[in-house]
Design a protein around this motif. Structure first.
Motif, short mmCIF file in Angstrom:
data_model
loop_
_atom_site.label_atom_id
_atom_site.label_comp_id
_atom_site.label_asym_id
_atom_site.label_seq_id
_atom_site.Cartn_x
_atom_site.Cartn_y
_atom_site.Cartn_z
N THR A 29 49.24 20.99 -13.47
CA THR A 29 49.89 21.26 -12.19
C THR A 29 49.26 20.70 -10.93
O THR A 29 48.00 20.83 -10.68
N PRO A 30 50.13 19.91 -10.22
CA PRO A 30 49.31 19.44 -9.15
C PRO A 30 48.83 20.30 -8.10
O PRO A 30 49.35 21.43 -8.12
N ILE A 31 47.70 20.08 -7.35
CA ILE A 31 47.04 20.82 -6.51
C ILE A 31 47.99 20.76 -5.11
O ILE A 31 48.15 19.64 -4.59
N PRO A 32 48.29 22.13 -4.50
CA PRO A 32 48.92 21.81 -3.47
C PRO A 32 48.23 21.43 -2.26
O PRO A 32 46.92 21.86 -2.40
N GLU A 33 48.68 20.84 -1.19
CA GLU A 33 47.78 20.46 -0.11
C GLU A 33 47.48 21.62 0.61
O GLU A 33 48.09 22.69 0.88
N PRO A 34 46.12 21.69 0.82
CA PRO A 34 45.43 23.09 1.48
C PRO A 34 46.19 22.81 3.06
O PRO A 34 46.32 21.71 3.64
N VAL A 35 46.37 24.05 3.47
CA VAL A 35 46.78 24.50 4.84
C VAL A 35 45.69 24.84 5.59
O VAL A 35 45.16 26.15 5.08
N TYR A 65 39.46 26.33 3.46
CA TYR A 65 39.86 25.04 3.81
C TYR A 65 38.86 23.79 3.21
O TYR A 65 39.44 22.99 2.39
N ARG A 66 37.71 24.14 3.45
CA ARG A 66 36.95 22.98 3.19
C ARG A 66 36.66 22.85 1.65
O ARG A 66 36.86 21.74 1.10
N ALA A 67 36.55 24.17 0.80
CA ALA A 67 36.64 24.22 -0.62
C ALA A 67 37.90 23.52 -1.27
O ALA A 67 37.85 22.77 -2.08
N ALA A 68 38.92 23.72 -0.67
CA ALA A 68 40.38 23.27 -1.17
C ALA A 68 40.35 21.77 -0.94
O ALA A 68 40.72 21.10 -1.81
N GLU A 69 39.85 21.20 0.27
CA GLU A 69 39.95 19.91 0.44
C GLU A 69 38.72 19.12 -0.51
O GLU A 69 39.29 18.11 -1.21
N ALA A 70 37.73 19.71 -0.76
CA ALA A 70 36.72 19.12 -1.51
C ALA A 70 37.26 19.05 -3.00
O ALA A 70 37.06 18.22 -3.59
N LEU A 71 38.06 20.11 -3.53
CA LEU A 71 38.58 20.18 -4.81
C LEU A 71 39.64 19.14 -4.99
O LEU A 71 39.66 18.29 -5.89
N ARG A 72 40.52 18.88 -3.90
CA ARG A 72 41.57 17.84 -3.85
C ARG A 72 40.96 16.52 -3.99
O ARG A 72 41.30 15.63 -4.91
N PHE A 73 39.77 16.23 -3.21
CA PHE A 73 39.11 14.95 -3.24
C PHE A 73 38.36 14.87 -4.55
O PHE A 73 38.53 13.75 -5.05
N GLN A 98 39.23 11.65 -7.09
CA GLN A 98 38.05 10.82 -7.67
C GLN A 98 38.32 10.69 -9.08
O GLN A 98 38.02 9.72 -9.71
N ALA A 99 38.66 11.96 -9.77
CA ALA A 99 38.97 11.80 -11.25
C ALA A 99 40.20 11.03 -11.73
O ALA A 99 40.33 10.52 -12.78
N GLY A 100 41.12 11.01 -10.88
CA GLY A 100 42.48 10.18 -11.03
C GLY A 100 43.28 11.11 -11.89
O GLY A 100 44.40 10.44 -12.11
N THR A 101 43.21 12.25 -11.89
CA THR A 101 44.09 13.02 -12.55
C THR A 101 44.20 14.32 -11.71
O THR A 101 43.08 14.93 -11.13
N PRO A 102 45.21 15.18 -11.77
CA PRO A 102 45.37 16.47 -10.99
C PRO A 102 44.65 17.28 -12.07
O PRO A 102 44.58 17.17 -13.17
N ILE A 103 44.33 18.40 -11.44
CA ILE A 103 43.39 19.44 -12.09
C ILE A 103 44.65 20.12 -12.64
O ILE A 103 45.64 20.80 -12.27
N GLU A 104 44.11 20.53 -13.99
CA GLU A 104 45.31 21.32 -14.90
C GLU A 104 45.20 22.92 -14.77
O GLU A 104 44.12 23.45 -14.17
N ALA A 105 46.32 23.63 -14.84
CA ALA A 105 46.39 24.89 -14.78
C ALA A 105 45.55 25.65 -15.91
O ALA A 105 45.49 24.76 -16.88
N ALA A 106 45.02 26.64 -15.94
CA ALA A 106 44.40 27.19 -16.72
C ALA A 106 45.32 27.36 -17.90
O ALA A 106 46.42 28.01 -17.79
#
Length: 173
Positions: A37-43, A112-120, A124-132
């Motif tokens: 599941t792609p990570i939604p962009e943080p707002v 917001y910082r935590a969400a952007e750090a996760l997206r970054f 870097q890993a080159g893959t979206p983070i998977e849903a549990a």
């Protein structure tokens, strides 16, 4: 047929060989994977110059993951951390309504910082983070029973194949 009668152990050995070969048959396992599941962009609920810069820097890195964009993201994260530290100090030194507003802004910026750090990190890993993945809610006894049932089915299939092979050996067409 005469060979079988002269050696009474031959059919037993043939049966044992067929059962063991039938049990060693290659099985193909199909594994279903849950699509990532792609990570939604943080707002940012609290917009500041630093939150805007951070979002843009992570967007740039996602589009083109270069060392320069990575450095820019790290720099904007550090600047946002400074702004968060200033808010933490303000919250610690003030009381009342001003403190409550600053605390709400602080919480929004930290989220917001935590969400952007996760997206970054995901970029870097080159893959979206998977849903549990959903947890297997079967009990240990259920899992053992299911495994035993699969083994039993495999043994039955092997015995059936061995029986068919013996019939074919004894009664050739």
């Amino acid at each position: 047929m005469d060979v079988i009668m002269k050696h009474p152990l031959l059919p037993v050995l043939a049966l044992a060989a067929l059962v063991s070969l039938g049990a060693c048959e290659r099985k193909v396992a199909v594994v279903e994977t849950v699509p990532a599941t792609p990570i939604p962009e943080p707002v940012a609920q609290t917009k500041t110059l630093e939150t805007t810069r951070l979002g843009a820097a992570v967007d740039d890195y996602q589009r083109e993951p270069t060392a320069a964009h990575k450095a820019e993201v790290n720099k904007t994260l550090a600047r946002l951390d400074e702004e968060i530290a200033e808010l933490q100090e303000y919250v610690a030194k003030h009381d009342g309504d001003a403190r409550a507003k600053a605390a709400a802004k602080l919480e929004n910026m930290q989220s917001y910082r935590a969400a952007e750090a996760l997206r970054f990190t995901a970029a870097q890993a080159g893959t979206p983070i998977e849903a549990a993945r959903p947890a297997d809610d079967r009990t240990g006894a259920d899992k053992a029973r299911d495994a035993a049932q699969k083994v039993g089915e495999s043994v039955q299939e092997g015995a059936r194949k061995a029986g068919d092979a013996i019939k074919d050996a004894v009664h050739p067409n």
